[in-house]
Design a protein around this motif. Structure first.
Motif, PDB file in Angstrom:
ATOM      1  N   SER A  40      11.949  -4.200   4.718  1.00  0.00           N
ATOM      2  CA  SER A  40      10.728  -4.631   4.045  1.00  0.00           C
ATOM      3  C   SER A  40      10.583  -3.946   2.684  1.00  0.00           C
ATOM      4  CB  SER A  40       9.499  -4.377   4.912  1.00  0.00           C
ATOM      5  OG  SER A  40       9.225  -3.009   5.013  1.00  0.00           O
ATOM      6  N   TYR A  41      11.472  -2.978   2.396  1.00  0.00           N
ATOM      7  CA  TYR A  41      11.469  -2.370   1.059  1.00  0.00           C
ATOM      8  C   TYR A  41      11.751  -3.424  -0.001  1.00  0.00           C
ATOM      9  CZ  TYR A  41      12.522   0.947  -2.659  1.00  0.00           C
ATOM     10  OH  TYR A  41      12.513   1.651  -3.833  1.00  0.00           O
ATOM     11  N   THR A  42      12.540  -4.424   0.378  1.00  0.00           N
ATOM     12  CA  THR A  42      12.884  -5.477  -0.586  1.00  0.00           C
ATOM     13  C   THR A  42      11.784  -6.525  -0.708  1.00  0.00           C
ATOM     14  OG1 THR A  42      13.978  -6.746   1.145  1.00  0.00           O
ATOM     15  CG2 THR A  42      15.350  -5.235  -0.113  1.00  0.00           C
ATOM     16  N   ALA A  43      10.779  -6.460   0.179  1.00  0.00           N
ATOM     17  CA  ALA A  43       9.660  -7.408   0.093  1.00  0.00           C
ATOM     18  C   ALA A  43       8.545  -6.816  -0.756  1.00  0.00           C
ATOM     19  CB  ALA A  43       9.147  -7.722   1.494  1.00  0.00           C
ATOM     20  N   SER A  44       7.531  -7.600  -0.989  1.00  0.00           N
ATOM     21  CA  SER A  44       6.428  -7.113  -1.814  1.00  0.00           C
ATOM     22  C   SER A  44       5.100  -7.570  -1.222  1.00  0.00           C
ATOM     23  CB  SER A  44       6.565  -7.646  -3.240  1.00  0.00           C
ATOM     24  OG  SER A  44       5.382  -7.356  -3.951  1.00  0.00           O
ATOM     25  N   VAL A  45       4.103  -6.688  -1.279  1.00  0.00           N
ATOM     26  CA  VAL A  45       2.761  -7.082  -0.860  1.00  0.00           C
ATOM     27  C   VAL A  45       1.805  -6.963  -2.047  1.00  0.00           C
ATOM     28  CG1 VAL A  45       2.907  -6.605   1.605  1.00  0.00           C
ATOM     29  CG2 VAL A  45       2.411  -4.745   0.040  1.00  0.00           C
ATOM     30  N   TRP A  48      -1.518  -8.838  -2.291  1.00  0.00           N
ATOM     31  CA  TRP A  48      -2.670  -8.506  -1.455  1.00  0.00           C
ATOM     32  C   TRP A  48      -3.758  -7.842  -2.274  1.00  0.00           C
ATOM     33  CZ3 TRP A  48      -1.764  -6.266   4.070  1.00  0.00           C
ATOM     34  CH2 TRP A  48      -0.803  -7.032   4.744  1.00  0.00           C
ATOM     35  N   ASP A  72       1.143   3.330   2.495  1.00  0.00           N
ATOM     36  CA  ASP A  72       2.159   2.332   2.169  1.00  0.00           C
ATOM     37  C   ASP A  72       3.348   2.898   1.407  1.00  0.00           C
ATOM     38  OD1 ASP A  72       0.869   0.003   3.299  1.00  0.00           O
ATOM     39  OD2 ASP A  72      -0.683   0.416   1.835  1.00  0.00           O
ATOM     40  N   VAL A  73       3.544   4.194   1.485  1.00  0.00           N
ATOM     41  CA  VAL A  73       4.684   4.855   0.842  1.00  0.00           C
ATOM     42  C   VAL A  73       4.785   4.429  -0.618  1.00  0.00           C
ATOM     43  CG1 VAL A  73       7.002   5.674   1.423  1.00  0.00           C
ATOM     44  CG2 VAL A  73       5.785   4.312   3.067  1.00  0.00           C
ATOM     45  N   HIS A  89       4.623  -2.233  -3.406  1.00  0.00           N
ATOM     46  CA  HIS A  89       4.222  -1.962  -2.033  1.00  0.00           C
ATOM     47  C   HIS A  89       2.783  -1.509  -1.893  1.00  0.00           C
ATOM     48  CE1 HIS A  89       8.748  -1.269  -1.784  1.00  0.00           C
ATOM     49  NE2 HIS A  89       8.496  -2.444  -1.248  1.00  0.00           N
ATOM     50  N   LYS A  91      -1.082  -1.721  -1.590  1.00  0.00           N
ATOM     51  CA  LYS A  91      -2.011  -2.774  -1.173  1.00  0.00           C
ATOM     52  C   LYS A  91      -3.397  -2.584  -1.770  1.00  0.00           C
ATOM     53  CE  LYS A  91       0.410  -3.253   3.211  1.00  0.00           C
ATOM     54  NZ  LYS A  91       0.484  -2.585   4.525  1.00  0.00           N
TER      55      LYS A  91
ATOM     56  N   GLY B  22       7.288   0.650   2.845  1.00  0.00           N
ATOM     57  CA  GLY B  22       6.091  -0.101   2.505  1.00  0.00           C
ATOM     58  C   GLY B  22       6.327  -1.588   2.735  1.00  0.00           C
ATOM     59  N   TYR B  65      11.988  -9.154   8.508  1.00  0.00           N
ATOM     60  CA  TYR B  65      11.909  -7.828   7.895  1.00  0.00           C
ATOM     61  C   TYR B  65      11.697  -6.745   8.935  1.00  0.00           C
ATOM     62  CZ  TYR B  65      11.364 -10.152   3.418  1.00  0.00           C
ATOM     63  OH  TYR B  65      11.575 -10.914   2.309  1.00  0.00           O
ATOM     64  N   THR B  66      12.182  -5.543   8.622  1.00  0.00           N
ATOM     65  CA  THR B  66      11.861  -4.368   9.406  1.00  0.00           C
ATOM     66  C   THR B  66      11.457  -3.263   8.442  1.00  0.00           C
ATOM     67  OG1 THR B  66      12.708  -2.660  10.854  1.00  0.00           O
ATOM     68  CG2 THR B  66      14.320  -3.795   9.513  1.00  0.00           C
TER      69      THR B  66
END
Lengths: 131, 318
Positions: A40-45, A48, A72-73, A89, A91, B22, B65-66
């Motif tokens: 999920s590091y490669t995803a983005s929130v 939000w 959220d680090v 990352h 939020k 995150g 995702y994880t």
């Protein structure tokens, strides 16, 4: 990754966080890790967020309260120094601003559209009453 | 036994490389990930983790995702602890037979579960793990409600709290039964270490986690985890609510060693009235109506009684 239909999922899926072999995760910084596209590091929130934290390093005392309490680090801290906020990352919860002990605070929340440089230029002055 | 990570102050702690990512789908301001980060950063050793069904599980493992950078497994609602216990048994067996491929590594076994998966549904499984003496740590993220499914009461929900299955209204003040004392129940198994922690006291927490990793046998950790959605407060106030919980002694921080030796690890300088803790949360809003005001006094009495009990037990060293 190709999208799978609802009936095509494997029962019991295994996701690999990293591409290839990684031996010492706890000793490898995030920027040096080979994340796979399943992390999920490669995803983005970022979408939000309605308000965003802006970091003003002039007032920061590197106490790291924001680092430890960020859910959220997203507070990036390197070599005991705070260097910025990870906007992919974050939020926008605002905990970092609440726990910041400096006066004036070195992190403040602004609307998502606000321009970082103008906000830092017009940063609030020291609040005498609170001190 | 590998060298324990040395953490003297927060600056030193901040050099840790996080193993939790995150862009998980936990609510903004959720305390779950703060607790998870503090647990994972307390050691540099490899981790073998599990999560029982709950907010943490559904939000950190959304296909494709994880959010975990360590071995992590989810099976069911109740058996997160036994999944990790099974991995631990296999590790022990391979070690005994000298068949470990990398014997120099010392993995730590941790299972995370919510209060629903620990107080109610997974209770028997955890009890089994404690009784069998696996070398694992079970961390409860106690948000006092089934937050993942929409706020049903669990046996951790305190008196007067409004949950969706025990709503407050004209005829009821909400939940009528008191919270289960899970730490004492688990300590009664005679396990080497059981403790109550809060994410705002990070140093106390890291110390307890590291002690938990250093002992041989099952460890039980109960961590308060304020839930912005179900406790109904503003996301930015998560740490303030946690401060109120620990300073009003609603959530006292203590540890129980070998099932009998109780130590209080945090004594607030200024004890905050319970009323302030209740007033800060929307789920207790109705208690401030005239007809339910007596419940606040009852709350205060209950908290005082518990605190006096803890102090008596600490003094008597039994």
């Amino acid at each position: 990754m190709a999208k799978k239909g609802w009936d095509e999922f494997e029962i019991g899926a295994m996701l690999r966080t990293f591409d290839g072999k990684i031996d010492d995760i706890a000793g490898t910084r995030q920027e040096d890790r080979a994340y796979s596209q399943n992390s999920s590091y490669t995803a983005s929130v970022a979408d939000w967020r309605l308000i965003k934290p802006v970091f003003n390093k002039d007032y920061c005392i590197d106490c790291q309260f924001c680092w430890i309490y960020c859910p959220d680090v997203s507070i990036i801290s390197r070599d005991k120094k705070l260097i910025g906020v990870d906007m992919d990352h974050c939020k926008g919860c605002g905990i970092c601003v609440e726990v910041c002990p400096t006066n004036p605070k070195s992190l403040l929340m602004f609307p998502e559209q606000a321009d970082e440089e103008t906000e830092i230029a017009s940063w609030p002055k020291k609040d005498e009453e609170e001190a | 036994m590998s060298e324990m990570k040395k953490i003297k102050n927060l600056k030193e702690f901040s050099t840790s490389a996080d193993r939790f990512e995150g862009a998980n789908l936990l609510c903004p301001g959720c305390a779950h990930s703060i607790i998870v980060r503090e647990v994972l950063n307390a050691t540099n050793d490899d981790m073998i983790l599990s999560a029982s069904t709950g907010c943490l599980e559904v939000c950190t493992a959304v296909y494709p995702y994880t959010s975990w950078d360590a071995s992590w497994i989810h099976i069911g609602f109740e058996n997160g602890s036994t999944a990790v216990a099974g991995a631990e048994s296999m590790y022990k067996a391979l070690k005994r037979k000298n068949r470990l491929k990398q014997p120099e590594r010392n993995p730590k076994f941790v299972s995370f579960a919510g209060d629903g998966a620990s107080y109610d549904i997974g209770f028997q499984w955890i009890s089994g793990c404690m009784e069998r003496g696996h070398n694992i740590m079970h961390v409860v993220l106690d948000n006092e409600v089934y937050a993942n499914t929409g706020g049903q009461r669990s046996s951790s929900t305190p008196i007067g709290s409004s949950a969706t299955t025990s709503p407050a209204g004209r005829v009821s003040y909400g939940e009528k039964k008191n919270k289960k004392d899970i730490v004492s129940i688990m300590a009664a198994h005679g396990i080497p270490y059981a403790a109550q922690v809060a994410p705002n006291k990070w140093k106390d927490m890291v110390k307890k986690i590291q002690h938990g990793f250093s002992v041989d046998g099952p460890v039980f950790i109960n961590a308060v985890s304020p839930c912005t959605t179900e406790w109904k407060f503003d996301p930015k106030d998560t740490m303030n609510i946690t401060d109120l919980a620990t300073d009003s002694l609603v959530f006292p921080l203590y540890e129980i060693i070998d099932g009998h030796e109780l130590n209080i690890t945090y004594r607030p300088k200024n004890i905050v009235p319970v009323e302030e803790y209740l007033a800060a949360q929307g789920r207790f809003k109705h208690l401030f109506k005239d007809e339910y005001k007596y419940l606040i006094k009852e709350w205060q009495d209950r908290v005082d009684e518990k605190w006096a009990y803890l102090q008596r037990r600490e003094e008597s060293r039994v």
